[in-house]
Motif scaffolding. Structure first.
Motif, short mmCIF file in Angstrom:
data_model
loop_
_atom_site.label_atom_id
_atom_site.label_comp_id
_atom_site.label_asym_id
_atom_site.label_seq_id
_atom_site.Cartn_x
_atom_site.Cartn_y
_atom_site.Cartn_z
N UNK A 1 0.86 -1.40 -0.03
CA UNK A 1 0.09 0.04 -0.01
C UNK A 1 0.98 1.27 0.06
N UNK A 2 0.64 1.87 -1.11
CA UNK A 2 1.84 3.09 -1.34
C UNK A 2 1.12 4.43 -0.75
N UNK A 3 1.90 5.42 -0.35
CA UNK A 3 1.63 6.60 0.26
C UNK A 3 1.84 7.58 -0.81
N UNK A 4 1.15 8.23 -1.52
CA UNK A 4 1.43 9.38 -2.48
C UNK A 4 1.82 10.60 -1.97
N UNK A 5 2.89 11.08 -2.71
CA UNK A 5 3.32 12.27 -2.27
C UNK A 5 2.40 13.62 -2.60
N UNK A 6 1.53 12.99 -3.68
CA UNK A 6 0.92 14.29 -4.25
C UNK A 6 -0.61 13.40 -4.74
N UNK A 7 -1.55 14.24 -4.47
CA UNK A 7 -2.75 13.49 -4.97
C UNK A 7 -3.40 13.63 -6.21
N UNK A 8 -2.43 14.61 -6.96
CA UNK A 8 -2.81 15.03 -8.53
C UNK A 8 -1.92 14.09 -9.33
N UNK A 9 -2.50 13.51 -10.20
CA UNK A 9 -1.92 12.56 -11.08
C UNK A 9 -1.10 13.26 -12.14
N UNK A 10 -1.35 14.59 -12.41
CA UNK A 10 -0.54 15.51 -13.34
C UNK A 10 0.76 15.62 -12.58
N UNK A 11 0.83 15.54 -11.31
CA UNK A 11 2.23 15.72 -10.92
C UNK A 11 3.12 14.62 -11.47
N UNK A 12 2.66 13.58 -11.44
CA UNK A 12 3.43 12.38 -11.91
C UNK A 12 3.53 12.17 -13.40
N UNK A 13 3.18 13.17 -14.01
CA UNK A 13 3.54 13.35 -15.41
C UNK A 13 4.22 14.44 -15.84
N UNK A 14 4.89 15.23 -15.04
CA UNK A 14 5.56 16.55 -15.14
C UNK A 14 6.94 16.13 -15.72
N UNK A 15 7.72 16.83 -16.58
CA UNK A 15 9.07 16.85 -16.82
C UNK A 15 9.70 17.68 -16.03
N UNK A 16 11.00 17.18 -15.77
CA UNK A 16 12.12 17.99 -15.00
C UNK A 16 13.43 18.01 -15.20
N UNK A 17 14.17 18.56 -14.62
CA UNK A 17 15.68 18.46 -15.13
C UNK A 17 16.25 16.87 -15.22
N UNK A 18 15.91 16.08 -14.38
CA UNK A 18 16.23 14.74 -14.26
C UNK A 18 15.26 13.85 -15.17
N UNK A 19 14.18 14.07 -14.87
CA UNK A 19 13.18 13.35 -15.69
C UNK A 19 12.72 14.17 -17.07
N UNK A 20 13.67 14.29 -17.74
CA UNK A 20 13.44 15.20 -18.95
C UNK A 20 12.73 14.45 -20.14
#
Length: 231
Positions: free
Chosen positions: A32-51
Motif C-alpha cells: 500500500x503506497x503513500x502518494x506524495x501528491x494526490x494529483x496525477x498530473x504531478x506524476x506526468x511532469x517533466x523536470x531536469x532529471x526526468x527530462x
C-alpha cells in the motif's frame, strides 16, 4: 544497487512477501503506497532529471507504443525495453555514472536509480503517471550491517484505480522482475528479518539524496562507496 544483485537467491513468491510484511494489501497482494501528491498530473511532469521532453525520449516513447492501444500493454513494452535494453552499470563494469533520463538513454546504462529515471521519463512521455519508490537492502550478506537503497518505479493504472510497482533493474540468474498488473514481481523481495525495508512512499521526483549521490560521484566505484543507505 547492492552486492546482493550479483548473487543468486531463491525468489520469494508474492504470498511469502505478504507473510513477511504487514504493509501488503491482502486484497491486491501489493504494498500500500503513500502518494506524495494526490494529483496525477504531478506524476506526468517533466523536470531536469526526468527530462521526457528531450527529443530522444519522446521519440522513443512514441516508437515503442505505436499501434498499442492498451495502457497495460504499453507499460509492459516500455518497461521490458528499459529492463532488457539498458544495462545495469555494475553488470557491464562501466565506470561512468548516469543520472538524467536522456543521459541514461544516450549512454545505454545506469544504476537502478538511473534506470528508474529513464523508465519514468518514457512512460510519462506516453501520458502514463509514474512515480519513484525505494527499498533499503543489505548491501552484501557477508556484511549484514551495511545497507543501501534500491530504486524502482510505480505506475498508475486508471482502470484499476491503483498504483503498481515495477523494477527495471535488469534480470539475470537469481533476479527475475516482471510487470504484473495483478501482483508484484520485483527484483528483490524484502527480508524484514535482515532489517530490510519497503518504503511505502511514492515520490513525484527522485529523492534528493539519490540525485545528490549520482551527481556528486563521477565514477561507479566512488558511487558504490557512498551509496545512500536511508531516505
Amino acid at each position: 544497487m547492492n552486492k546482493r544483485l550479483s548473487k543468486q537467491f531463491i525468489y520469494l513468491t508474492c504470498s511469502n512477501q505478504i507473510a513477511y510484511s504487514s504493509k501488503f494489501n491482502p486484497t491486491t497482494m501489493m504494498l500500500s503506497l503513500i502518494s506524495e501528491s494526490n494529483h496525477l498530473a504531478d506524476y506526468l511532469a517533466p523536470s531536469a532529471v526526468i527530462d521526457w521532453q528531450h527529443s530522444s525520449i519522446s521519440t522513443l516513447g512514441k516508437s515503442l507504443t505505436q499501434g498499442i492501444s492498451s495502457v497495460p500493454d504499453q507499460i509492459r513494452v516500455v518497461y521490458e525495453w528499459v529492463r532488457d535494453r539498458i544495462s545495469h552499470t555494475c553488470d557491464i563494469g562501466d565506470p561512468r555514472v548516469t543520472c538524467t533520463a536522456s543521459e541514461v538513454l544516450h549512454q545505454g546504462h545506469g544504476f537502478c536509480f538511473a534506470k528508474a529515471h529513464l523508465l519514468a521519463a518514457l512512460l510519462r512521455s506516453c501520458g502514463i503517471p509514474t512515480g519513484f519508490c525505494y527499498q533499503r537492502l543489505v548491501f552484501d550478506d557477508a556484511q549484514p550491517d551495511r545497507f543501501t537503497l534500491h530504486g524502482l518505479n510505480a505506475v498508475y493504472l486508471v482502470e484499476l484505480r491503483r498504483w503498481v510497482r515495477l523494477d527495471a533493474r535488469g534480470n539475470k540468474p537469481g533476479v527475475q522482475a516482471e510487470f504484473c498488473w495483478h501482483r508484484e514481481q520485483l527484483a528483490f523481495p524484502i527480508r524484514p528479518r535482515c532489517d530490510e525495508v519497503d518504503y511505502p512512499n511514492l515520490y513525484v521526483e527522485p529523492h534528493p539524496n539519490i540525485i545528490t549521490a549520482l551527481q556528486t560521484y563521477s565514477t561507479a566505484q566512488a558511487l558504490i562507496a557512498h551509496l545512500p543507505a536511508t531516505l
